[in-house]
Design an enzyme around this catalytic site. Structure first.
Site, mmCIF file in Angstrom:
data_model
loop_
_atom_site.group_PDB
_atom_site.id
_atom_site.type_symbol
_atom_site.label_atom_id
_atom_site.label_comp_id
_atom_site.label_asym_id
_atom_site.label_seq_id
_atom_site.Cartn_x
_atom_site.Cartn_y
_atom_site.Cartn_z
ATOM 1 N N HIS A 117 1.023 -1.062 -0.545
ATOM 2 C CA HIS A 117 -0.055 -0.446 0.205
ATOM 3 C C HIS A 117 0.989 1.183 0.155
ATOM 4 O O HIS A 117 2.056 1.311 0.766
ATOM 5 C CB HIS A 117 -1.134 0.100 1.235
ATOM 6 N N ASP A 125 2.338 1.661 3.475
ATOM 7 C CA ASP A 125 3.403 1.003 3.950
ATOM 8 C C ASP A 125 4.797 1.110 3.559
ATOM 9 O O ASP A 125 5.633 1.174 4.433
ATOM 10 C CB ASP A 125 3.143 -0.489 3.253
ATOM 11 N N GLU A 161 -8.507 -4.958 -8.817
ATOM 12 C CA GLU A 161 -9.021 -5.954 -7.779
ATOM 13 C C GLU A 161 -10.837 -5.571 -7.818
ATOM 14 O O GLU A 161 -10.471 -4.777 -6.571
ATOM 15 C CB GLU A 161 -7.604 -6.280 -6.858
ATOM 16 N N GLU A 204 -8.576 -11.933 -6.751
ATOM 17 C CA GLU A 204 -8.096 -12.647 -5.797
ATOM 18 C C GLU A 204 -9.446 -13.450 -5.298
ATOM 19 O O GLU A 204 -10.901 -13.531 -5.586
ATOM 20 C CB GLU A 204 -8.446 -11.491 -3.956
ATOM 21 N N ASP A 239 -2.591 -13.635 -0.216
ATOM 22 C CA ASP A 239 -3.017 -12.496 0.797
ATOM 23 C C ASP A 239 -3.412 -12.882 1.480
ATOM 24 O O ASP A 239 -4.726 -13.915 1.307
ATOM 25 C CB ASP A 239 -4.372 -11.654 0.003
#
Ligand code: XLS
Ligand code: MG
Length: 347
Positions: A51, A54, A176, A212, A285
């Site tokens: 991110h 981050d 996503e 995902e 993830d």
């Protein structure tokens, strides 16, 4: 036949967590973000997903120069560990200014904040030599349908994608999809929606999707078919492999842990399409179970990677002519039994 594909793996630092959930606080000691980079290679991973904050914590309160300085430090840390940044995603769901969404908020000042933050995210990606931005559209949706004009919301999303393409002429945007949570209904719930946006954009070659597994399952879809759809359009930028036990909260379980056959089919589709041969990562993830002790906890990452690799072996060991025979004879009962026996390792 070409040499078998070898895969490279990635995960984001949030996958090593302190175990908090919506019902309780942290249960494990904190492990500094920057110490996590040294764990990647020994665990068999070379890609880092980020991110924006981050990379640059507290970025909303920093000047452009401070942001670039901090990003430069992270770039050095990554290269010291031999790591590649896979993507940077703007974290647009934490701020007070995005409680009702970012790009699709009804408030012009919220939308302006979202765009500024997105530009900073792209600046950060550039500064760490990362070529992709992930848009997980988190709060872009509604709690009740009448709250927003959905048509205008989709137009705003497309406008944002086009502005991002203009802002940087090299980056790719990977959308996503997720159908719900935190909102009741999210815009862009499936890869089909993401790919429609890509093709509507001004440079569709630079707009792809990230799938995902759990998000597809939450939409009631099979992740392997979602992946196949993206691959058929050459639009699979990356994956977030994990698992999900039914239509519940987003569980981020270990890949293959809840439904091994669903995991197997994702690996089969990726492998058969040659995913990874152009450097695409197998991204994970996954969340460690809250009851897990230790610091840092990494067994869930090791396990998911190992399960993926076992499933690659299973895919490579399939008796293809036999499968063709079953398909030709339309004997799907026999095909199913063969697949289950193959997975169980019995003849
Ligand atoms: C949420 C997502 C998110 C993105 C990056 O489910 O996995 O963390 O991948 O914004
Ligand atoms: Mg994800």
């Amino acid at each position: 036949m070409s040499a078998p594909q070898s895969y490279r793996f990635s995960f984001g630092p949030w996958n090593i967590s302190e175990g908090a959930d919506p019902f309780g606080p942290e249960v494990r000691p904190a492990f500094a973000h920057e110490d996590k980079y040294a764990l990647y290679r020994p665990l068999g991973f070379e890609g880092v997903q980020f991110h924006d904050d981050d990379v640059v914590p507290g970025m909303d309160d920093l000047t452009a120069e401070q942001i670039l300085r901090k990003a430069g430090e992270v770039k050095t840390m990554l290269s010291n560990q031999g790591l590649t940044p896979e993507f940077v995603a703007p974290r647009l769901w934490f701020s007070e200014k995005t409680v009702d969404g970012a790009y699709t908020s009804n408030s012009a000042s919220d939308r302006a904040y979202a765009w500024e933050r997105t530009q900073k995210c792209i600046d950060i990606a550039r500064a760490i030599d990362c070529k992709a931005i992930v848009l997980w559209l988190s709060r872009e949706g509604t709690y009740i349908r009448e709250a927003k004009d959905a048509k205008v919301a989709y137009e705003r999303l497309l406008e944002t994608v086009n502005r991002m393409l203009d802002y940087d002429s090299n980056i790719e945007i990977w959308i996503e999809p997720k159908p719900n949570e935190p909102t009741d209904q999210a815009y862009v719930p499936t890869i089909g929606h993401a790919i429609a946006l890509a093709f509507a954009s001004k440079d569709h070659r630079r707009v792809k999707g990230l799938i995902e597994s759990a998000h597809a399952l939450l939409a009631g879809l099979d992740p392997s078919d979602e992946m196949a759809f993206a691959l058929a359009h050459d639009k699979l930028g990356s994956v977030h492999l994990n698992d999900q036990n039914g239509l519940k909260y987003d569980q981020d379980k270990n890949f293959g842990g809840a439904n091994l056959r669903v995991g197997f089919n994702q690996v089969r589709v990726l492998e058969e399409a040659g995913y990874g041969s152009r450097g695409e990562f197998i991204g994970l993830d996954v969340k460690a179970i809250r009851t897990q002790r230790g610091c840092p906890v990494t067994d869930h990452l090791k396990a998911s990677r190992e399960i993926f690799l076992h499933l690659v072996d299973k895919v490579r060991a399939l008796d293809r002519p036999l499968i063709e025979q079953f398909r030709d004879a339309r004997d799907y009962e026999a095909l199913e039994l063969y697949i289950v026996r193959h997975l169980l390792g019995v003849k």
